[in-house]
Design an enzyme around this catalytic site. Sequence first.
Site, PDB file in Angstrom:
ATOM      1  N   LYS A  13      63.955  53.717  30.601  1.00 28.72           N
ATOM      2  CA  LYS A  13      62.944  53.543  29.552  1.00 28.72           C
ATOM      3  C   LYS A  13      63.588  53.368  28.179  1.00 28.72           C
ATOM      4  O   LYS A  13      63.229  52.474  27.428  1.00 28.72           O
ATOM      5  CB  LYS A  13      61.977  54.739  29.512  1.00 28.72           C
ATOM      6  CG  LYS A  13      61.231  54.993  30.810  1.00 28.72           C
ATOM      7  CD  LYS A  13      60.215  56.111  30.681  1.00 28.72           C
ATOM      8  CE  LYS A  13      60.802  57.486  30.411  1.00 28.72           C
ATOM      9  NZ  LYS A  13      61.591  58.074  31.528  1.00 28.72           N
ATOM     10  N   ARG A 126      75.350  59.218  32.305  1.00 28.75           N
ATOM     11  CA  ARG A 126      74.762  58.669  31.083  1.00 28.75           C
ATOM     12  C   ARG A 126      75.352  59.257  29.802  1.00 28.75           C
ATOM     13  O   ARG A 126      75.616  60.441  29.702  1.00 28.75           O
ATOM     14  CB  ARG A 126      73.261  58.961  31.133  1.00 28.75           C
ATOM     15  CG  ARG A 126      72.506  58.634  29.897  1.00 28.75           C
ATOM     16  CD  ARG A 126      71.046  58.523  30.192  1.00 28.75           C
ATOM     17  NE  ARG A 126      70.341  59.797  30.245  1.00 28.75           N
ATOM     18  CZ  ARG A 126      69.020  59.893  30.335  1.00 28.75           C
ATOM     19  NH1 ARG A 126      68.280  58.803  30.421  1.00 28.75           N
ATOM     20  NH2 ARG A 126      68.438  61.065  30.378  1.00 28.75           N
ATOM     21  N   ARG A 171      63.146  68.157  36.329  1.00 30.72           N
ATOM     22  CA  ARG A 171      62.497  67.070  35.575  1.00 30.72           C
ATOM     23  C   ARG A 171      61.813  66.094  36.527  1.00 30.72           C
ATOM     24  O   ARG A 171      60.723  65.587  36.247  1.00 30.72           O
ATOM     25  CB  ARG A 171      63.535  66.346  34.696  1.00 30.72           C
ATOM     26  CG  ARG A 171      63.919  67.183  33.476  1.00 30.72           C
ATOM     27  CD  ARG A 171      65.286  66.847  32.948  1.00 30.72           C
ATOM     28  NE  ARG A 171      65.389  65.540  32.359  1.00 30.72           N
ATOM     29  CZ  ARG A 171      66.548  64.904  32.156  1.00 30.72           C
ATOM     30  NH1 ARG A 171      67.683  65.477  32.503  1.00 30.72           N
ATOM     31  NH2 ARG A 171      66.569  63.736  31.590  1.00 30.72           N
TER      32      ARG A 171
HETATM   33  P1  AMP Z   1      63.200  62.706  27.712  1.00 34.64           P
HETATM   34  O1  AMP Z   1      64.204  62.396  26.652  1.00 34.64           O
HETATM   35  O2  AMP Z   1      61.990  61.808  27.629  1.00 34.64           O
HETATM   36  O3  AMP Z   1      63.800  62.731  29.086  1.00 34.64           O
HETATM   37  O4  AMP Z   1      62.659  64.188  27.421  1.00 34.64           O
HETATM   38  C1  AMP Z   1      63.531  65.308  27.440  1.00 34.64           C
HETATM   39  C2  AMP Z   1      62.714  66.586  27.583  1.00 34.64           C
HETATM   40  O5  AMP Z   1      61.814  66.715  26.455  1.00 34.64           O
HETATM   41  C3  AMP Z   1      61.802  66.641  28.805  1.00 34.64           C
HETATM   42  O6  AMP Z   1      62.491  67.093  29.967  1.00 34.64           O
HETATM   43  C4  AMP Z   1      60.730  67.633  28.333  1.00 34.64           C
HETATM   44  O7  AMP Z   1      61.215  68.961  28.350  1.00 34.64           O
HETATM   45  C5  AMP Z   1      60.547  67.243  26.880  1.00 34.64           C
HETATM   46  N1  AMP Z   1      59.515  66.180  26.691  1.00 34.64           N
HETATM   47  C6  AMP Z   1      59.725  64.909  26.218  1.00 34.64           C
HETATM   48  N2  AMP Z   1      58.590  64.218  26.151  1.00 34.64           N
HETATM   49  C7  AMP Z   1      57.610  65.067  26.590  1.00 34.64           C
HETATM   50  C8  AMP Z   1      56.202  64.940  26.779  1.00 34.64           C
HETATM   51  N3  AMP Z   1      55.569  63.788  26.505  1.00 34.64           N
HETATM   52  N4  AMP Z   1      55.540  66.020  27.240  1.00 34.64           N
HETATM   53  C9  AMP Z   1      56.167  67.188  27.511  1.00 34.64           C
HETATM   54  N5  AMP Z   1      57.484  67.367  27.377  1.00 34.64           N
HETATM   55  C10 AMP Z   1      58.214  66.323  26.921  1.00 34.64           C
END
Ligand code: AMP
Length: 214
Positions: A13, A126, A171
């Site tokens: 993404k 990564r 996750r």
């Molecule tokens: P990401 O960088 O999108 O993989 O997000 C890293 C972490 O941030 C996730 O594992 C969640 O703990 C938190 N997080 C990010 N976006 C969200 C969201 N929309 N809702 C809830 N938690 C989020």
Amino acid sequence: MNIILLGPPGAGKGTQANFLVEERCMTQLSTGDMLREARDGGTEMGKVVADVMERGDLVTDDVVIGLIRERIDADKSGGFIFDGFPRTLAQADALGDLLAEMGMELDCVIELQVDDTALIQRITARSSCGACGAVYNDITNPWPEDGRCSRCGSTDVRRRSDDNEESLKQRLMEYYKKTSPLIGYYHAGGKLASVYGLGEINEVRTEISSALPE
Ligand code: AMP
């Protein structure tokens, strides 16, 4: 045009959002980046979310919806790529309401389809540039040998502390339990386009471009 990039962690993404920012001058809104910023800056909210993120759990809907509201409020011109948001049905409803409030619409939801084995390989390999957010992979697209980011020249190479197998399992579980129902939600709304995310980066980029409305 406002779009959502939907897919499990490691689906690409962030990488594909970067391309859309460059090609179409869109604005990337990544709740993961916003939360990491709050955590690294040591804000009150950042302290609350740090452990949740480390475990790979989802942060509460109120917190992320609040972050997205602030950003949309600050830039009402639209052209948003929602990256990592929404992740629950409550967030999806809130986003719909927020956009309607601002007189905007959601144009398309791109689902990046990938399989779990590839995700683990991708995520543990990564890294990214701390200055411009460019994404690298030790195997397919390594950090340049001269030590400088090929996009901005920074030497600030970073690895996320939650990019390990244990946190990734959690996750992924959160994704299948809470986020994957959004595929049906947006399909029913006639907004969903699914793209195979495991192709070569530029092939995925082309497929996304053709899936987007003109
Ligand atoms: P990401 O960088 O999108 O993989 O997000 C890293 C972490 O941030 C996730 O594992 C969640 O703990 C938190 N997080 C990010 N976006 C969200 C969201 N929309 N809702 C809830 N938690 C989020």
